[in-house]
Design an enzyme around this catalytic site. Sequence first.
Site, short mmCIF file in Angstrom:
data_model
loop_
_atom_site.label_atom_id
_atom_site.label_comp_id
_atom_site.label_asym_id
_atom_site.label_seq_id
_atom_site.Cartn_x
_atom_site.Cartn_y
_atom_site.Cartn_z
N TYR A 54 -1.68 6.09 -26.95
CA TYR A 54 -1.34 7.05 -25.89
C TYR A 54 0.17 7.18 -25.73
O TYR A 54 0.90 6.19 -25.63
CB TYR A 54 -1.96 6.62 -24.56
CG TYR A 54 -1.50 7.46 -23.38
CD1 TYR A 54 -1.95 8.77 -23.23
CD2 TYR A 54 -0.58 6.96 -22.46
CE1 TYR A 54 -1.52 9.55 -22.18
CE2 TYR A 54 -0.14 7.73 -21.40
CZ TYR A 54 -0.61 9.03 -21.27
OH TYR A 54 -0.17 9.80 -20.23
N HIS A 84 7.91 18.04 -16.80
CA HIS A 84 7.67 17.23 -15.60
C HIS A 84 8.80 17.33 -14.58
O HIS A 84 8.68 16.80 -13.48
CB HIS A 84 7.45 15.77 -15.98
CG HIS A 84 6.11 15.52 -16.63
ND1 HIS A 84 5.64 16.26 -17.68
CD2 HIS A 84 5.16 14.58 -16.36
CE1 HIS A 84 4.45 15.80 -18.05
NE2 HIS A 84 4.13 14.79 -17.26
N ASN A 196 7.70 7.28 -16.69
CA ASN A 196 6.70 6.41 -16.08
C ASN A 196 7.43 5.25 -15.44
O ASN A 196 8.22 4.57 -16.08
CB ASN A 196 5.72 5.88 -17.13
CG ASN A 196 4.50 6.75 -17.28
OD1 ASN A 196 3.43 6.28 -17.66
ND2 ASN A 196 4.63 8.04 -17.01
N TYR A 280 8.92 -6.76 29.64
CA TYR A 280 8.66 -7.18 28.26
C TYR A 280 9.80 -6.83 27.30
O TYR A 280 10.09 -7.56 26.36
CB TYR A 280 7.38 -6.50 27.75
CG TYR A 280 6.10 -7.08 28.27
CD1 TYR A 280 6.08 -8.14 29.18
CD2 TYR A 280 4.87 -6.57 27.83
CE1 TYR A 280 4.89 -8.66 29.66
CE2 TYR A 280 3.67 -7.09 28.30
CZ TYR A 280 3.68 -8.13 29.22
OH TYR A 280 2.50 -8.64 29.67
N ARG A 283 12.15 -9.72 27.99
CA ARG A 283 11.57 -11.05 27.87
C ARG A 283 10.96 -11.30 26.48
O ARG A 283 10.95 -12.42 25.99
CB ARG A 283 10.49 -11.21 28.95
CG ARG A 283 9.88 -12.58 29.00
CD ARG A 283 8.93 -12.83 30.15
NE ARG A 283 8.41 -11.69 30.84
CZ ARG A 283 7.12 -11.53 31.16
NH1 ARG A 283 6.25 -12.45 30.82
NH2 ARG A 283 6.72 -10.48 31.83
N PHE A 328 2.41 1.34 -13.48
CA PHE A 328 3.24 2.37 -12.84
C PHE A 328 2.71 2.78 -11.47
O PHE A 328 3.36 3.51 -10.73
CB PHE A 328 3.30 3.63 -13.72
CG PHE A 328 1.94 4.07 -14.22
CD1 PHE A 328 0.92 4.41 -13.35
CD2 PHE A 328 1.68 4.13 -15.58
CE1 PHE A 328 -0.32 4.81 -13.80
CE2 PHE A 328 0.43 4.54 -16.04
CZ PHE A 328 -0.57 4.88 -15.15
N GLU A 413 -5.73 11.24 -13.11
CA GLU A 413 -5.03 10.42 -12.11
C GLU A 413 -5.71 10.70 -10.77
O GLU A 413 -5.23 11.48 -9.95
CB GLU A 413 -3.55 10.77 -12.12
CG GLU A 413 -2.91 10.46 -13.48
CD GLU A 413 -1.54 11.07 -13.67
OE1 GLU A 413 -0.99 11.60 -12.70
OE2 GLU A 413 -1.02 11.01 -14.80
#
Length: 522
Positions: A54, A84, A196, A280, A283, A328, A413
């Site tokens: 791949y 991309h 990646n 609070y 404190r 990844f 994905e």
Amino acid sequence: MKTFNYGIDTLRSSLAIAIANGEIRGQIDAATKARVLRSAQYVQQIVDAEEIVYGINTGFGPLCTTRINITDTQKLQENILKSHAVGVGEPLEKELSKLMLILKVHALSKGFSGVQLSTIERIIWHIEQDIIPVVPCQGSVGASGDLAPLSHLFLPLIGLGKVFVDGVIQDTASVLKRLDVNAISLGAKEGLALINGTQFMAAHAVKGVVEMNKLMNNADLISTLMLEGLNASIKPFYPELHALRPYKGSAYVASTIYALLQHSAIVRSHANCARVQDPYSLRCIPQIHGASRNAWLHFKDTVETEINAVTDNPIIVHDELTISGGNFHGQPIALPLDYATLAVSELGNVSDRRVYLSLEGQTNAVPRLLMKATGLNSGFMILQYTTAALASENKSLCFPASADSIPTSMGQEDHVSMGAISARKLLQVLKNVNRILSIELLCAAQAKDYHAPLQSTAIVEAMHQHIRTLIPHLEEDQPMEDILNKAFYLVESGELIAQAKKAAQKNNIALFGAGQQEFENF
């Protein structure tokens, strides 16, 4: 200049920032070079043997079953950067893009990615020449890492995209031509190895670790100043109390504030007052601030693991083992990023409450709205509107991005982390809380003024006096923009912390959480 060996030395958040700032020089030693060359050789063996792996000789994502001819290997890797690079939105701050480069070099130098040595050396050239790629801030789902932003980050390697040069955005091609530098040619797997990975998320996280640490220290110091301004009790900070519920963060905060207030004349002046206990937000400072510190410890450790990991795909383990896995995926860092955002937001939330308390006029000698002549003057009233607005905005940003997942890549994905959104939100909330703390600083300093001539301890007095060198005591309404900006500078720059440390050294006092170094090592 100190050096850092990519791929060998352990990278920490502060070291990554120092490399980005030019304070430390990153380098590749001979052993690392040999490891990188060996990994690239393994990839070439796969190509020569025509073994189907791949991303080396197949398409990407849902196209993983499409075989690519050996003659198209280089074009395949260049095409993945081009296709991309679809990020949108404003460019990242240059520092974040530079951190992304540094983190990627460190990961590639581990020798499990199969990239050419010359490719890593070109990335280092960009770092050292301060020619930093322009990366849009939106577009990553944190699945196969940060595909879109990393594609923009590495377009300049092949002569495309844009870069920051001397603070100006320029076309990469024109910059390389002017410098007489050629674009590089990508070999098998290199485009995939470059895009990646989790470096977008991790770069934000690195900055988040450093900025959150600074913010927590500011919160402890400023809240101490407010405790003095509001005549709060020192007893909730006694070590005997926190030994019974020994969280690291709570103990750290309590010991810091106890040391700052232990010998204060202001504290002694109301030791026998009728008030039984404080609200609070005063404190419970050790418990509230301490919980955020505990979250920071987990966040810091996660980020250190992430930035020393190999997060691309496939992984070239050795000449007979290549694994297409999921290193990844952003989930391991996305969840802590969301947790850290919540932890930071809470520091702003409780700071807003202390600002509100300072305006009530319930403390002896401290007037309502922190001015004597109110009515004609509104005093500090509207400052709390701003802290309320920022605190509310932070709450809306605390919805965990990692709770969402939208399938991508035609279902290949099918679960994504959305960690890149988590990362961006963290830095926004950090900035908002710095604004809230700067307003608390103004109110605390104003409240303390009314206790004169009584004084606090040397460190608290040094902080207060430094504030007053930049920002005057106010008894009449006036435009606040410049004052707010000066207060914000004191907080965000770390100058208030620096003044406190300087006073601590001068008086031989341990300032932050004595003996707990894990909060200082990052």
